[in-house]
Design an enzyme around this catalytic site. Structure first.
Site, short mmCIF file in Angstrom:
data_model
loop_
_atom_site.label_atom_id
_atom_site.label_comp_id
_atom_site.label_asym_id
_atom_site.label_seq_id
_atom_site.Cartn_x
_atom_site.Cartn_y
_atom_site.Cartn_z
N LEU A 178 92.52 104.10 94.59
CA LEU A 178 91.83 104.14 95.87
C LEU A 178 90.51 103.39 95.70
O LEU A 178 89.44 103.96 95.62
CB LEU A 178 91.59 105.59 96.30
CG LEU A 178 91.33 105.83 97.79
CD1 LEU A 178 91.68 107.26 98.16
CD2 LEU A 178 89.89 105.55 98.15
N TYR A 216 87.76 99.81 105.80
CA TYR A 216 87.69 99.86 104.34
C TYR A 216 87.60 98.49 103.70
O TYR A 216 87.17 98.37 102.55
CB TYR A 216 88.90 100.60 103.78
CG TYR A 216 89.05 102.04 104.20
CD1 TYR A 216 88.04 102.69 104.92
CD2 TYR A 216 90.20 102.75 103.92
CE1 TYR A 216 88.18 104.00 105.32
CE2 TYR A 216 90.35 104.07 104.32
CZ TYR A 216 89.34 104.69 105.02
OH TYR A 216 89.49 105.99 105.41
N GLU A 247 97.07 101.22 98.35
CA GLU A 247 96.98 102.68 98.31
C GLU A 247 98.10 103.30 99.14
O GLU A 247 98.22 102.99 100.33
CB GLU A 247 95.62 103.12 98.85
CG GLU A 247 94.43 102.52 98.09
CD GLU A 247 93.16 102.51 98.92
OE1 GLU A 247 93.09 103.24 99.93
OE2 GLU A 247 92.23 101.76 98.55
N GLU A 281 89.25 99.49 97.04
CA GLU A 281 89.60 98.23 97.69
C GLU A 281 89.28 97.02 96.83
O GLU A 281 89.98 96.00 96.88
CB GLU A 281 88.91 98.12 99.05
CG GLU A 281 89.51 99.01 100.13
CD GLU A 281 89.19 100.49 99.94
OE1 GLU A 281 89.96 101.34 100.38
OE2 GLU A 281 88.13 100.78 99.31
N HIS A 321 88.80 104.94 111.27
CA HIS A 321 90.21 104.71 111.50
C HIS A 321 90.46 103.95 112.79
O HIS A 321 91.60 103.60 113.09
CB HIS A 321 90.96 106.04 111.52
CG HIS A 321 90.78 106.84 110.27
ND1 HIS A 321 89.98 107.96 110.20
CD2 HIS A 321 91.25 106.65 109.02
CE1 HIS A 321 89.99 108.44 108.97
NE2 HIS A 321 90.76 107.66 108.23
N GLN A 340 94.09 99.91 103.65
CA GLN A 340 94.59 100.98 104.51
C GLN A 340 94.00 100.98 105.91
O GLN A 340 94.69 101.30 106.88
CB GLN A 340 94.32 102.32 103.82
CG GLN A 340 95.29 103.40 104.18
CD GLN A 340 95.26 104.52 103.16
OE1 GLN A 340 94.37 105.37 103.21
NE2 GLN A 340 96.20 104.51 102.23
#
Length: 743
Positions: free
Chosen positions: A466, A494, A437, A468, A539, A490
């Site tokens: 998008l 994920y 992605e 996985e 994140h 990413q």
């Protein structure tokens, strides 16, 4: 006699009774659809599959066979096999037994009866899994085994269909011809799984953009998932009106209809290189699997209706109506095949089974370090051989930084080094693909792949959906087709959306195929915590336990630019040479870090010719008082802490593990014994983190010194400054080191 054994006898007796009562009818429309030889061959394949089911159930009831899912009622899939070539790769549903038999019948010397039964009794001589699992697979027959995880083979099938054209255009040696068609079968219940929905969506999305996608999805719809009914119109309503997906329906209990539709589907996929969905209506006879007894959740009328639609009976009717055989001839064929299956079942009971852990794990994680070293040398040019000192066995690798920096290269950040190394690998080998992605036009969220698409083109560096599962499925398929894929996930959080593509498919393929198939891939994963001003737990994720728990998978975590370059080359070579599955976890917070101490830019480093073997650590310093064991973000944290400890008279060395699977146990033990005091500074969680395995490795090796650890909390990472309250800190490392030295 158990219920399963009785149901097997009932199914056998029901067919015999029904066949004896058949009389030819006037059905002229059937004559000419299939000639006599082909019709009888397909009947025999269907009968063989049925008798294999009956034998598996008898063996299971007698505790001489093991877990096996039957194909009874699904024998119409023999028509799908007949519509394909033997060099069309197939990823099969666990009820595609007749497909397997029919495909193998076309290969001189193949014996599908013996092959299947060797799997049923878990014999080491099983030609596909070596006694590890009962799967449908064959290298000769281009059947790639799958693990029975729900719909897990569909993303790989999409990736393989995508790879066929790409391999031909790029001149990559591929096991299958450029005009091959991929076939993938699955059940109606599996069609509802997110894996199936995502894979089919990915295929349609690719075709919509003009990407060749020669793929036939075969949904074998028996109307029930274990005990949960599928609405009769559900599959058609779900997939029939889908733009970009040709939907064809056939009665799997009617051989001419099934064959005609299958041939149309294959012709469409082969000619136009587009995805086709075949809805093959079947029945399920004899229960779901193993000890399942249908009478517990299905009524007598429902069971009788399915029995009346027995595909073997349907084929027998067709053969009689077409004048190709009479009932006596068909019964004779049925009995002869049954006798052969029973005799073979008796024979395979004497076959040896896997009898040691070494035998079981023989193909789990192949490793040829010298071959990997040689392949790495190619990645840095001819001068690399001189630098590496390659000889019969190569130099001793201490895991310490060398002085072999490429003179023309300036010091770089971690992100710049990975970008540079990816460019080197793409320039050297046409088999390398980089995708994920946002990796192409944007160059990745953090700019790590910036400029690569412009240099190497959209066929080598490209963006994906998008999704996985689709990203990893593309890697699984392209790896089978001869590429070395480097997909990017990413964020670490994920990857858990698609963990089964790593655990259930990538990590198991070599294991379940006795090394006949491999999954070369290097999955780049941006991860770990300590980002400032961005994120929260998706994140800033430190969940490595689920990755380290997968047998045979390599988990690499570089902390510096020079290590990142060397370790990435090693992973790519391990994938190419040994077919290894490598997970390359890149600490996001270190991507653009330049300083170890404010303003010194000492965390920059130039990529080197140095080879870093899998499972070798890197040591900083030679302190004799304390060994700080760490990785990732913990490396600069521990180095700064070591400087402060030195001012207090505590001289520490810092050991960067670099490889979290396999752990560098020999290096760990050597540097632990050098000081006698070990503090593990682990940025992952206290429970299920890396420190636990480091402790275990030292204890197992009999380390006599003192041990302590300091970790992040058992918590998700919150947003903003609150993250500092749960993450490992330098102050916590320093305090723990001081306590350890006082003991």
């Amino acid at each position: 006699m158990g219920e399963v054994a009785r149901s097997s006898l009932d199914l056998d007796a029901a067919f015999r009774t029904a066949l004896a009562g058949l009389t030819a009818a006037d059905r002229c429309d059937a004559v000419g659809a299939i000639d006599a030889a082909r019709g009888l061959e397909l009947f025999e394949s269907q009968v063989t599959s049925r008798h294999l089911d009956l034998a598996a159930r008898r063996l299971g009831a007698a505790r001489q066979g093991f877990y096996s899912i039957g194909s009874s009622g699904h024998e119409g899939n023999a028509a799908v096999a007949a519509s394909l070539r033997i060099d069309d790769p197939a990823l099969l549903h666990y009820r595609s037994g007749a497909f397997f038999v029919q495909r193998c019948r076309q290969i001189p010397g193949a014996d599908p009866i013996r092959d299947v039964l060797l799997g049923v009794v878990a014999a080491a001589a099983d030609p596909i899994s070596g006694g590890r699992h009962k799967v449908f697979g064959s290298k000769q027959a281009s059947i790639i085994p799958q693990t029975s995880t729900i719909a897990s083979q569909l993303p790989r099938a999409v990736g393989l269909a995508f790879a066929l054209d790409r391999a031909a255009r790029q001149g990559i040696p591929c096991p299958w011809p450029a005009d091959a068609v991929v076939v993938c079968s699955f059940g109606d219940a599996s069609a509802n799984h997110s894996t199936a929905a995502g894979a089919i969506n990915a295929a349609v999305h690719a075709a919509h953009q003009g990407v060749p996608m020669p793929l036939v999805f075969v949904c074998e719809d028996n109307g029930i998932g274990i005990s949960v009914p599928t609405p009769p119109d559900w599959i058609e309503r779900s997939y029939g009106p889908r733009p970009g997906l040709t939907y064809l329906a056939a009665d799997g209990c009617d051989l001419p209809d099934a064959l005609g539709v299958a041939e149309d589907a294959v012709d469409l996929a082969r000619t136009w290189r587009v995805p086709v969905f075949v809805h093959l209506r079947t029945v399920r006879l004899g229960g779901h699997a193993g000890s399942d007894v249908e009478a517990a959740y299905r009524g007598p009328a429902e069971l009788a209706a399915d029995l009346a639609r027995d595909p073997l009976l349907g084929t027998a009717r067709f053969l009689l109506d077409a004048g190709f055989a009479d009932a006596a001839d068909l019964l004779d064929r049925y009995e002869r095949i049954g006798a052969r299956v029973r005799d073979t079942a008796d024979e395979v009971l004497g076959e040896a089974r896997l009898d040691s852990a070494a035998a079981v794990t023989a193909h789990l994680a192949p490793s040829t370090p010298d071959a990997i070293r040689s392949d790495v040398a190619r990645s840095v040019g001819n001068r690399a051989a001189d630098v590496l000192g390659l000889g019969p066995s190569g130099p001793e690798d201490t895991g310490s930084p060398g002085d072999s920096a490429v003179p023309a290269l300036p010091p770089m950040t971690l992100a710049q080094s990975i970008n540079h190394t990816l460019g080197e690998l793409l320039a050297r080998d046409d088999d390398v693909l980089v995708f994920g992605e946002d990796v192409a036009r944007k160059g990745g969220v953090y700019g790590v792949t910036k400029g690569l698409r412009k240099r190497f083109g959209a066929r080598r560096v490209f963006d994906t959906l998008l999704d996985e599962q689709a990203v990893l499925g593309t890697a699984l398929g392209t790896g089978l087709a001869g590429f070395v894929p480097i997909p990017e996930i990413q964020y670490l959080a994920y990857v858990h959306n698609a963990a089964d593509q790593i655990r259930g498919e990538a990590a198991t393929l070599s294991f379940f195929s006795n090394g006949r198939y491999r999954n070369p891939m290097v999955v780049r994963i941006a991860g770990l915590a300590y980002q400032k001003g961005f994120g929260g737990h998706f994140h800033n994720d430190d969940s490595l336990a689920a990755l380290r728990d997968i047998p045979g998978v390599v988990v690499a975590v570089p902390a510096r630019a020079d290590d990142a370059a060397a370790m990435l080359r090693t992973c790519v070579s391990a994938a190419r040479v040994d077919g290894r599955v490598c997970l390359f976890v890149e600490p996001i917070a270190l991507y653009h870090t330049r300083d170890l101490h404010p303003g010194d830019e000492s965390w920059l480093a130039a990529p080197t010719f140095e080879h870093v073997p899998i499972g070798s650590a890197r040591v900083y310093g030679d302190g004799t008082d304390l060994t700080l064991v760490t990785f990732g973000n913990g490396v600069p944290m521990c180095l700064r802490t070591a400087d402060r400890l030195a001012a207090q008279g505590i001289h520490a060395r810092v050991l960067d593990l670099r490889w979290l699977n396999p752990l560098p146990v020999a290096d760990l033990l050597r540097h632990a014994e050098a000081t006698g005091h070990v503090l593990v500074a682990d940025e992952t969680r206290r429970s299920g983190g890396v420190s636990e395995s480091v402790y275990a490795a030292l204890v197992d090796a009999g380390f006599p010194g003192t041990l302590a650890r300091v970790t992040s909390e058992d918590s998700f990472v919150p947003l903003g400054p609150a993250a500092d309250t749960v993450l490992l800190s330098e102050s916590a490392i320093e305090a723990a080191a001081q306590r350890l030295r006082r003991t």
